[in-house]
Design a protein around this motif. Structure first.
Motif, mmCIF file in Angstrom:
data_model
loop_
_atom_site.group_PDB
_atom_site.id
_atom_site.type_symbol
_atom_site.label_atom_id
_atom_site.label_comp_id
_atom_site.label_asym_id
_atom_site.label_seq_id
_atom_site.Cartn_x
_atom_site.Cartn_y
_atom_site.Cartn_z
ATOM 1 N N LEU A 45 -21.602 -5.602 2.470
ATOM 2 C CA LEU A 45 -21.191 -5.210 1.119
ATOM 3 C C LEU A 45 -22.373 -5.225 0.153
ATOM 4 O O LEU A 45 -22.459 -4.394 -0.742
ATOM 5 N N PHE A 46 -23.238 -6.210 0.264
ATOM 6 C CA PHE A 46 -24.431 -6.373 -0.568
ATOM 7 C C PHE A 46 -24.093 -6.244 -2.053
ATOM 8 O O PHE A 46 -23.514 -7.139 -2.626
ATOM 9 N N ASP A 47 -24.422 -5.120 -2.692
ATOM 10 C CA ASP A 47 -24.253 -5.017 -4.146
ATOM 11 C C ASP A 47 -22.807 -4.788 -4.574
ATOM 12 O O ASP A 47 -22.520 -4.785 -5.771
ATOM 13 N N ASN A 48 -21.904 -4.569 -3.639
ATOM 14 C CA ASN A 48 -20.483 -4.520 -3.993
ATOM 15 C C ASN A 48 -20.021 -5.901 -4.430
ATOM 16 O O ASN A 48 -20.455 -6.922 -3.881
ATOM 17 N N ARG A 49 -19.134 -5.935 -5.409
ATOM 18 C CA ARG A 49 -18.663 -7.210 -5.933
ATOM 19 C C ARG A 49 -17.202 -7.422 -5.565
ATOM 20 O O ARG A 49 -16.359 -6.567 -5.801
ATOM 21 N N LEU A 50 -16.932 -8.585 -4.982
ATOM 22 C CA LEU A 50 -15.547 -8.943 -4.715
ATOM 23 C C LEU A 50 -14.838 -9.252 -6.027
ATOM 24 O O LEU A 50 -15.455 -9.767 -6.974
ATOM 25 N N PRO A 51 -13.552 -8.953 -6.129
ATOM 26 C CA PRO A 51 -12.819 -9.235 -7.372
ATOM 27 C C PRO A 51 -12.845 -10.723 -7.721
ATOM 28 O O PRO A 51 -12.873 -11.582 -6.833
ATOM 29 N N LEU A 52 -12.853 -11.020 -9.014
ATOM 30 C CA LEU A 52 -12.836 -12.409 -9.453
ATOM 31 C C LEU A 52 -11.536 -13.092 -9.056
ATOM 32 O O LEU A 52 -11.481 -14.326 -8.972
ATOM 33 N N ARG A 53 -10.498 -12.282 -8.828
ATOM 34 C CA ARG A 53 -9.240 -12.843 -8.362
ATOM 35 C C ARG A 53 -8.680 -11.968 -7.264
ATOM 36 O O ARG A 53 -8.314 -10.812 -7.499
ATOM 37 N N LEU A 54 -8.658 -12.484 -6.046
ATOM 38 C CA LEU A 54 -8.122 -11.767 -4.892
ATOM 39 C C LEU A 54 -7.113 -12.690 -4.215
ATOM 40 O O LEU A 54 -7.479 -13.653 -3.538
ATOM 41 N N GLN A 55 -5.833 -12.397 -4.421
ATOM 42 C CA GLN A 55 -4.773 -13.279 -3.938
ATOM 43 C C GLN A 55 -4.818 -13.478 -2.429
ATOM 44 O O GLN A 55 -4.445 -14.542 -1.926
ATOM 45 N N ALA A 56 -5.283 -12.456 -1.714
ATOM 46 C CA ALA A 56 -5.297 -12.534 -0.251
ATOM 47 C C ALA A 56 -6.179 -13.670 0.255
ATOM 48 O O ALA A 56 -5.928 -14.223 1.339
ATOM 49 N N LEU A 57 -7.210 -14.060 -0.497
ATOM 50 C CA LEU A 57 -8.111 -15.115 -0.046
ATOM 51 C C LEU A 57 -7.391 -16.445 0.152
ATOM 52 O O LEU A 57 -7.740 -17.220 1.045
ATOM 53 N N SER A 58 -6.408 -16.710 -0.651
ATOM 54 C CA SER A 58 -5.702 -17.994 -0.557
ATOM 55 C C SER A 58 -4.804 -18.073 0.674
ATOM 56 O O SER A 58 -4.360 -19.161 1.041
ATOM 57 N N ARG A 59 -4.528 -16.938 1.321
ATOM 58 C CA ARG A 59 -3.637 -16.913 2.487
ATOM 59 C C ARG A 59 -4.389 -16.838 3.807
ATOM 60 O O ARG A 59 -3.779 -16.853 4.873
ATOM 61 N N LEU A 60 -5.701 -16.750 3.762
ATOM 62 C CA LEU A 60 -6.480 -16.471 4.964
ATOM 63 C C LEU A 60 -6.623 -17.684 5.876
ATOM 64 O O LEU A 60 -6.712 -18.827 5.418
ATOM 65 N N CYS A 98 -11.374 6.498 3.031
ATOM 66 C CA CYS A 98 -10.512 5.356 3.312
ATOM 67 C C CYS A 98 -9.523 5.083 2.181
ATOM 68 O O CYS A 98 -8.531 4.377 2.381
ATOM 69 N N LEU A 99 -9.789 5.635 1.006
ATOM 70 C CA LEU A 99 -8.909 5.376 -0.134
ATOM 71 C C LEU A 99 -7.534 6.011 0.041
ATOM 72 O O LEU A 99 -6.597 5.647 -0.672
ATOM 73 N N THR A 100 -7.408 6.960 0.977
ATOM 74 C CA THR A 100 -6.081 7.522 1.236
ATOM 75 C C THR A 100 -5.129 6.462 1.790
ATOM 76 O O THR A 100 -3.908 6.636 1.742
ATOM 77 N N LEU A 101 -5.677 5.364 2.318
ATOM 78 C CA LEU A 101 -4.836 4.257 2.762
ATOM 79 C C LEU A 101 -3.982 3.722 1.620
ATOM 80 O O LEU A 101 -2.842 3.295 1.824
ATOM 81 N N THR A 102 -4.548 3.729 0.427
ATOM 82 C CA THR A 102 -3.867 3.110 -0.713
ATOM 83 C C THR A 102 -2.690 3.928 -1.218
ATOM 84 O O THR A 102 -1.933 3.449 -2.070
ATOM 85 N N TRP A 140 -4.820 -2.917 -2.577
ATOM 86 C CA TRP A 140 -4.083 -2.626 -1.345
ATOM 87 C C TRP A 140 -4.170 -3.809 -0.384
ATOM 88 O O TRP A 140 -3.183 -4.172 0.278
ATOM 89 N N ILE A 141 -5.356 -4.440 -0.319
ATOM 90 C CA ILE A 141 -5.527 -5.622 0.534
ATOM 91 C C ILE A 141 -4.641 -6.765 0.051
ATOM 92 O O ILE A 141 -4.043 -7.499 0.854
ATOM 93 N N ASP A 142 -4.532 -6.923 -1.268
ATOM 94 C CA ASP A 142 -3.662 -7.975 -1.807
ATOM 95 C C ASP A 142 -2.199 -7.769 -1.417
ATOM 96 O O ASP A 142 -1.428 -8.724 -1.360
ATOM 97 N N ASP A 143 -1.817 -6.532 -1.142
ATOM 98 C CA ASP A 143 -0.431 -6.224 -0.786
ATOM 99 C C ASP A 143 -0.128 -6.473 0.688
ATOM 100 O O ASP A 143 1.024 -6.302 1.108
ATOM 101 N N ILE A 144 -1.126 -6.838 1.471
ATOM 102 C CA ILE A 144 -0.895 -7.111 2.902
ATOM 103 C C ILE A 144 -0.398 -8.551 3.019
ATOM 104 O O ILE A 144 -1.179 -9.504 3.091
ATOM 105 N N ASP A 145 0.894 -8.722 3.048
ATOM 106 C CA ASP A 145 1.491 -10.059 3.005
ATOM 107 C C ASP A 145 1.126 -10.915 4.209
ATOM 108 O O ASP A 145 0.989 -12.137 4.086
ATOM 109 N N ARG A 146 0.965 -10.274 5.366
ATOM 110 C CA ARG A 146 0.722 -11.035 6.585
ATOM 111 C C ARG A 146 -0.754 -11.151 6.930
ATOM 112 O O ARG A 146 -1.112 -11.628 8.013
ATOM 113 N N LEU A 147 -1.640 -10.732 6.032
ATOM 114 C CA LEU A 147 -3.073 -10.768 6.314
ATOM 115 C C LEU A 147 -3.541 -12.207 6.492
ATOM 116 O O LEU A 147 -3.373 -13.039 5.606
#
Length: 412
Positions: free
Chosen positions: A194-209, A146-150, A179-186
């Motif tokens: 996700l379990f042990d995966n950690r979300l970033p401490l700062r993810l700009q996309a969250l404020s637009r959801l 899936c990283l080829t998306l980036t 790459w998710i942060d770059d989705i302006d219309r998200l």
């Protein structure tokens, strides 16, 4: 008799139709068909076959690319086995209409006509924005392919993204979050397993959801919810560890958090603590969580709660009474042995605003429980629609042994 057997073997019922079709193909070239007829034929094949048929000729390529531009939803898997794994994994997580999709999207999402098998290299994803420029809903069963998306910008019309982690050991790379942060219309982000995966401490996309779903997460969730913005309307939380005391502190100290909490209209609450469901301490935690959400999310119109029926009925109804705008209620994970106490009918509060009620049971036996059939008209006098049915279905068979097994595993 031998002749009759051979005739039956070599001349099936549709044989004459096949001969007629071959004769028509011999009469004129397939490309002589009008474009609409060619498109109707191509719509009968799967998406993966359709992409391969682009190589037939320039006319087919043009028609197929026009068909791809009309695609609005895609489900991306590395291989066919991943698609089968996703079909079984989804039963482990709480879902609602907002997270799973509505209308046409709910019927076609991750179905055969929307599935993209990318292979280990993920080459197709490099051309995703070119092949499907108008796709708005994308589901990824995450793998390193899936990283080829980036490597390319996201599709300009992408508004909804669902990421499912198929293995706890598969760490989601930081560049995918960028790459998710770059989705302006998200506007919709759903994360499952996700379990042990950690979300970033700062993810700009969250404020637009407008919609956020998180099912299956082991890390601290408070920094995540602290990033939501005033647009948030749909919230789903399941299989998490989330202390009520920290949430209370967050809302007390942050005006931004109080603003988005007041704006939520659709709320789904699953398992938010660890422990055995039948334990007394677990029931107390459920009660505290329900009281917290009913106290702070007062504008909720649609509510889904798992394990809520472990709470005494009178207390459950009293907490739900704090939601004056509540019109749709879904109570999931009703078991046949849930502890209940008969409430005092004279003091039991009525929820007059609720119009639609869904009670989702773990087994077919629980769905036949007469307890709820008696109390539903008393508690919800203004219901327009309601159902009491087994929660899980598999291959179209409601309450199948497979579905019950998955539900048992999920409860434990």
């Amino acid at each position: 008799m031998l002749y009759q057997h051979q005739r039956h073997l070599f001349f099936p019922q549709h044989y004459l139709l096949l001969l007629l079709l071959l004769k028509m193909l011999m009469t004129f070239h397939l490309n002589a068909l009008p474009e609409d007829c060619l498109r109707l034929i191509l719509e009968k094949v799967t998406l993966m076959e359709l992409l391969s048929l682009r190589l037939v000729c320039s006319r087919w390529r043009l028609v197929i690319e026009q068909m791809c531009r009309r695609r609005r939803s895609l489900a991306v898997f590395e291989c066919l086995q991943d698609q089968l794994e996703f079909s079984s994994m989804r039963y482990y997580f709480l879902e609602n209409a907002a997270a799973a999709g509505e209308g046409q999207r709910a019927r076609s999402f991750a179905a055969g006509d929307s599935v993209l098998i990318i292979g280990g290299g993920g080459v197709l994803l490099r051309h995703l924005a070119d092949l499907f420029p108008n796709v708005s809903s994308l589901l990824l069963l995450y793998s390193h392919a899936c990283l080829t998306l980036t490597e390319r910008p996201p599709p300009p019309s992408l508004t909804s993204l669902t990421i499912v982690s198929k293995r706890r050991s598969t760490e989601i790379a930081a560049k995918l979050w960028s790459w998710i942060d770059d989705i302006d219309r998200l506007r919709s982000l759903s994360l499952f397993g996700l379990f042990d995966n950690r979300l970033p401490l700062r993810l700009q996309a969250l404020s637009r959801l407008e919609l956020f779903s998180l099912s299956g997460y082991s890390d601290d969730l408070v920094p995540v919810v602290g990033q939501f913005g005033p647009r948030l309307r749909h919230l789903l939380l399941d299989r998490l560890s989330l202390p009520v005391s920290r949430l209370e502190t967050l809302l007390r100290e942050s005006a931004q958090c109080r603003q988005w909490a007041a704006g939520v209209r659709h709320l789904s609450i699953g398992s938010l603590n660890t422990g055995m469901v039948c334990a007394k301490g677990y029931v107390e935690k459920i009660t505290h969580f329900l009281a917290f959400f009913c106290r702070h999310f007062t504008q909720v119109t649609s509510l889904q709660v798992r394990f809520a029926l472990q709470i005494p009925l009178s207390r459950l109804v009293a907490e739900l009474g704090r939601l004056p705008a509540l019109t749709e209620l879904r109570l999931a994970q009703i078991g046949s042995n849930n502890p209940r106490t008969e409430p005092d009918r004279r003091t039991l509060q009525c929820l007059t605003s609720v119009r639609r009620l869904f009670l989702e049971c773990t087994t077919a036996k629980a769905a036949q429980d007469t307890f709820w059939k008696f109390w539903i008209p008393v508690i919800f006098p203004n219901l327009e629609t309601w159902s009491l049915a087994p929660e899980c279905s598999f291959n179209g068979q409601s309450g199948s042994s497979y579905g019950r097994r998955l539900n048992h595993m999920r409860v434990q």
